[in-house]
Write a protein that holds these residues in place. Structure first.
Motif, PDB file in Angstrom:
ATOM      1  N   VAL A  79     -10.139 -86.505 -73.390  1.00  0.00           N
ATOM      2  CA  VAL A  79      -9.101 -86.333 -72.365  1.00  0.00           C
ATOM      3  C   VAL A  79      -9.580 -85.212 -71.446  1.00  0.00           C
ATOM      4  O   VAL A  79      -9.259 -84.036 -71.647  1.00  0.00           O
ATOM      5  CB  VAL A  79      -7.740 -85.976 -73.000  1.00  0.00           C
ATOM      6  N   PRO A  80     -10.384 -85.540 -70.433  1.00  0.00           N
ATOM      7  CA  PRO A  80     -10.986 -84.497 -69.596  1.00  0.00           C
ATOM      8  C   PRO A  80      -9.970 -83.828 -68.678  1.00  0.00           C
ATOM      9  O   PRO A  80      -8.912 -84.381 -68.367  1.00  0.00           O
ATOM     10  CB  PRO A  80     -12.031 -85.275 -68.784  1.00  0.00           C
ATOM     11  N   THR A  81     -10.296 -82.612 -68.261  1.00  0.00           N
ATOM     12  CA  THR A  81      -9.499 -81.878 -67.277  1.00  0.00           C
ATOM     13  C   THR A  81     -10.434 -80.926 -66.543  1.00  0.00           C
ATOM     14  O   THR A  81     -11.350 -80.361 -67.151  1.00  0.00           O
ATOM     15  CB  THR A  81      -8.362 -81.086 -67.942  1.00  0.00           C
ATOM     16  N   PRO A  82     -10.239 -80.730 -65.252  1.00  0.00           N
ATOM     17  CA  PRO A  82     -11.098 -79.799 -64.506  1.00  0.00           C
ATOM     18  C   PRO A  82     -10.677 -78.344 -64.672  1.00  0.00           C
ATOM     19  O   PRO A  82     -11.380 -77.437 -64.230  1.00  0.00           O
ATOM     20  CB  PRO A  82     -10.907 -80.256 -63.054  1.00  0.00           C
ATOM     21  N   ASN A  83      -9.540 -78.116 -65.315  1.00  0.00           N
ATOM     22  CA  ASN A  83      -8.986 -76.766 -65.405  1.00  0.00           C
ATOM     23  C   ASN A  83      -9.580 -75.971 -66.571  1.00  0.00           C
ATOM     24  O   ASN A  83     -10.024 -76.540 -67.574  1.00  0.00           O
ATOM     25  CB  ASN A  83      -7.462 -76.832 -65.594  1.00  0.00           C
ATOM     26  N   LEU A  84      -9.551 -74.655 -66.414  1.00  0.00           N
ATOM     27  CA  LEU A  84      -9.793 -73.751 -67.530  1.00  0.00           C
ATOM     28  C   LEU A  84      -8.503 -73.716 -68.347  1.00  0.00           C
ATOM     29  O   LEU A  84      -7.429 -73.470 -67.796  1.00  0.00           O
ATOM     30  CB  LEU A  84     -10.135 -72.360 -67.013  1.00  0.00           C
ATOM     31  N   VAL A  85      -8.596 -73.987 -69.646  1.00  0.00           N
ATOM     32  CA  VAL A  85      -7.375 -74.146 -70.447  1.00  0.00           C
ATOM     33  C   VAL A  85      -7.381 -73.210 -71.656  1.00  0.00           C
ATOM     34  O   VAL A  85      -8.425 -72.718 -72.085  1.00  0.00           O
ATOM     35  CB  VAL A  85      -7.227 -75.609 -70.936  1.00  0.00           C
ATOM     36  N   GLN A  86      -6.188 -72.995 -72.202  1.00  0.00           N
ATOM     37  CA  GLN A  86      -6.068 -72.164 -73.392  1.00  0.00           C
ATOM     38  C   GLN A  86      -6.574 -72.937 -74.615  1.00  0.00           C
ATOM     39  O   GLN A  86      -6.205 -74.102 -74.823  1.00  0.00           O
ATOM     40  CB  GLN A  86      -4.615 -71.745 -73.605  1.00  0.00           C
ATOM     41  N   PRO A  87      -7.402 -72.298 -75.452  1.00  0.00           N
ATOM     42  CA  PRO A  87      -7.950 -72.969 -76.645  1.00  0.00           C
ATOM     43  C   PRO A  87      -6.954 -72.955 -77.798  1.00  0.00           C
ATOM     44  O   PRO A  87      -7.148 -72.277 -78.811  1.00  0.00           O
ATOM     45  CB  PRO A  87      -9.201 -72.138 -76.956  1.00  0.00           C
ATOM     46  N   THR A  88      -5.872 -73.706 -77.660  1.00  0.00           N
ATOM     47  CA  THR A  88      -4.807 -73.662 -78.668  1.00  0.00           C
ATOM     48  C   THR A  88      -5.275 -74.023 -80.078  1.00  0.00           C
ATOM     49  O   THR A  88      -4.733 -73.475 -81.043  1.00  0.00           O
ATOM     50  CB  THR A  88      -3.636 -74.566 -78.246  1.00  0.00           C
ATOM     51  N   PRO A  89      -6.257 -74.932 -80.264  1.00  0.00           N
ATOM     52  CA  PRO A  89      -6.717 -75.170 -81.630  1.00  0.00           C
ATOM     53  C   PRO A  89      -7.290 -73.927 -82.307  1.00  0.00           C
ATOM     54  O   PRO A  89      -7.187 -73.776 -83.528  1.00  0.00           O
ATOM     55  CB  PRO A  89      -7.790 -76.250 -81.460  1.00  0.00           C
ATOM     56  N   ILE A  90      -7.876 -73.023 -81.523  1.00  0.00           N
ATOM     57  CA  ILE A  90      -8.384 -71.778 -82.105  1.00  0.00           C
ATOM     58  C   ILE A  90      -7.219 -70.902 -82.551  1.00  0.00           C
ATOM     59  O   ILE A  90      -7.269 -70.265 -83.610  1.00  0.00           O
ATOM     60  CB  ILE A  90      -9.279 -71.030 -81.103  1.00  0.00           C
ATOM     61  N   TYR A  91      -6.145 -70.884 -81.780  1.00  0.00           N
ATOM     62  CA  TYR A  91      -4.953 -70.146 -82.202  1.00  0.00           C
ATOM     63  C   TYR A  91      -4.447 -70.696 -83.538  1.00  0.00           C
ATOM     64  O   TYR A  91      -4.066 -69.933 -84.438  1.00  0.00           O
ATOM     65  CB  TYR A  91      -3.828 -70.279 -81.174  1.00  0.00           C
ATOM     66  N   GLU A  92      -4.443 -72.020 -83.643  1.00  0.00           N
ATOM     67  CA  GLU A  92      -3.953 -72.651 -84.864  1.00  0.00           C
ATOM     68  C   GLU A  92      -4.886 -72.376 -86.048  1.00  0.00           C
ATOM     69  O   GLU A  92      -4.424 -72.219 -87.180  1.00  0.00           O
ATOM     70  CB  GLU A  92      -3.791 -74.145 -84.640  1.00  0.00           C
ATOM     71  N   LEU A  93      -6.192 -72.333 -85.778  1.00  0.00           N
ATOM     72  CA  LEU A  93      -7.135 -71.995 -86.851  1.00  0.00           C
ATOM     73  C   LEU A  93      -6.854 -70.598 -87.385  1.00  0.00           C
ATOM     74  O   LEU A  93      -6.779 -70.388 -88.603  1.00  0.00           O
ATOM     75  CB  LEU A  93      -8.568 -72.083 -86.335  1.00  0.00           C
TER      76      LEU A  93
END
Length: 267
Positions: A172-186
């Motif tokens: 699911v591509p996006t051109p934006n810089l996004v928050q790495p929420t899976p790292i928060y969950e890890l």
């Protein structure tokens, strides 16, 4: 992000690799917990069955949330025709690589753990208690597979220095810089696994650790959804947040019921 790793002719999906690593981590933790409590059960077999059930449950729950999309996907899979089974299989595997719902996986995993508890003669609820730390760490590691594959589980656009880019070939591509929420969950899952492991050193009332796991894991999922891209569907909340509230409520009820039972027994 790297959704695929190509080694010569081998085309490996990073989501599958991280799911395997999550199962390995969970197996190690569950095996050590079995040894710590003198339980004679096969941790590898338990985790393998739970992973299969969890993946199927997560996929089914995700697809049932949008029946029109499921119908479209089934048409795409069957488009080559059943006289070309290999092409149908390839299309099915491509569809199965993305789109999983945490709550469906948890429900299926819990059901499978309880069944495994009966098979191992440990007891359904005790098996859940024993598996709580393993479930926490397995979930956290598996989430990194969502990040590497770019399957849409990342966060909202951000300018934070730890924001990440999705590659054009992300699921699911996006051109934006996004928050790495899976790292928060890890990070949250590692902390939760450590807490459950520490608390599990002492004998606890049957079901208490399971209740705590449901309560805290639900809380973690509820909070991370505020910076996720999931649409707000119910009362300004995402579907996952509503499911997380359900997990927290069930966990709190279990802990209260266990405490009440312990108090009545003591009196």
């Amino acid at each position: 992000m790297y959704p695929y790793i190509n080694i010569g002719p081998v085309h490996l999906g990073t989501f599958g690799l991280l799911l395997w690593l999550a199962a390995v981590a969970a197996t190690v933790v569950l095996h050590k917990n079995f040894l710590r409590h003198g339980v004679d059960a096969d941790a590898l077999n338990v985790v393998a069955m739970v992973v299969v059930a969890g993946v199927i449950g997560a996929k089914v729950w995700h697809e049932l949330q949008n029946i029109p999309d499921l119908r479209f996907a089934m048409r795409e899979i069957s488009a080559p025709g059943w006289h070309q089974p290999l092409k149908v299989l390839v299309a099915f595997l491509h569809w199965f690589q993305a789109g999983f719902a945490w709550f469906g996986g948890m429900l299926a995993g819990v059901a499978m753990l309880m069944w495994q508890g009966r098979i191992a003669k440990v007891g359904p609820i005790r098996m859940l208690d024993l598996a709580a730390p393993a479930a926490a760490i397995g979930y956290g590691v598996g989430r990194i597979g969502c990040l590497t594959s770019g399957d849409g589980d990342y966060g909202i656009p951000t300018h934070l220095p730890w924001g990440v880019h999705m590659r054009p070939d992300a699921l699911v591509p996006t051109p934006n810089l996004v928050q790495p929420t899976p790292i928060y969950e890890l990070l949250f899952s590692l902390a939760l696994a450590w807490l459950l492991w520490r608390l599990g050193r002492k004998v606890r009332p049957l079901g208490w650790l399971t209740g705590l796991y449901l309560l805290l894991s639900g809380l973690g999922r509820f909070l991370v959804e505020f910076v996720r891209i999931n649409p707000r569907i119910y009362w300004g909340m995402s579907n996952a947040q509503v499911a997380a509230i359900g997990s927290m409520v069930v966990g709190a009820i279990v802990m209260l019921a266990v405490g009440a039972r312990k108090g009545s027994t003591a009196s």
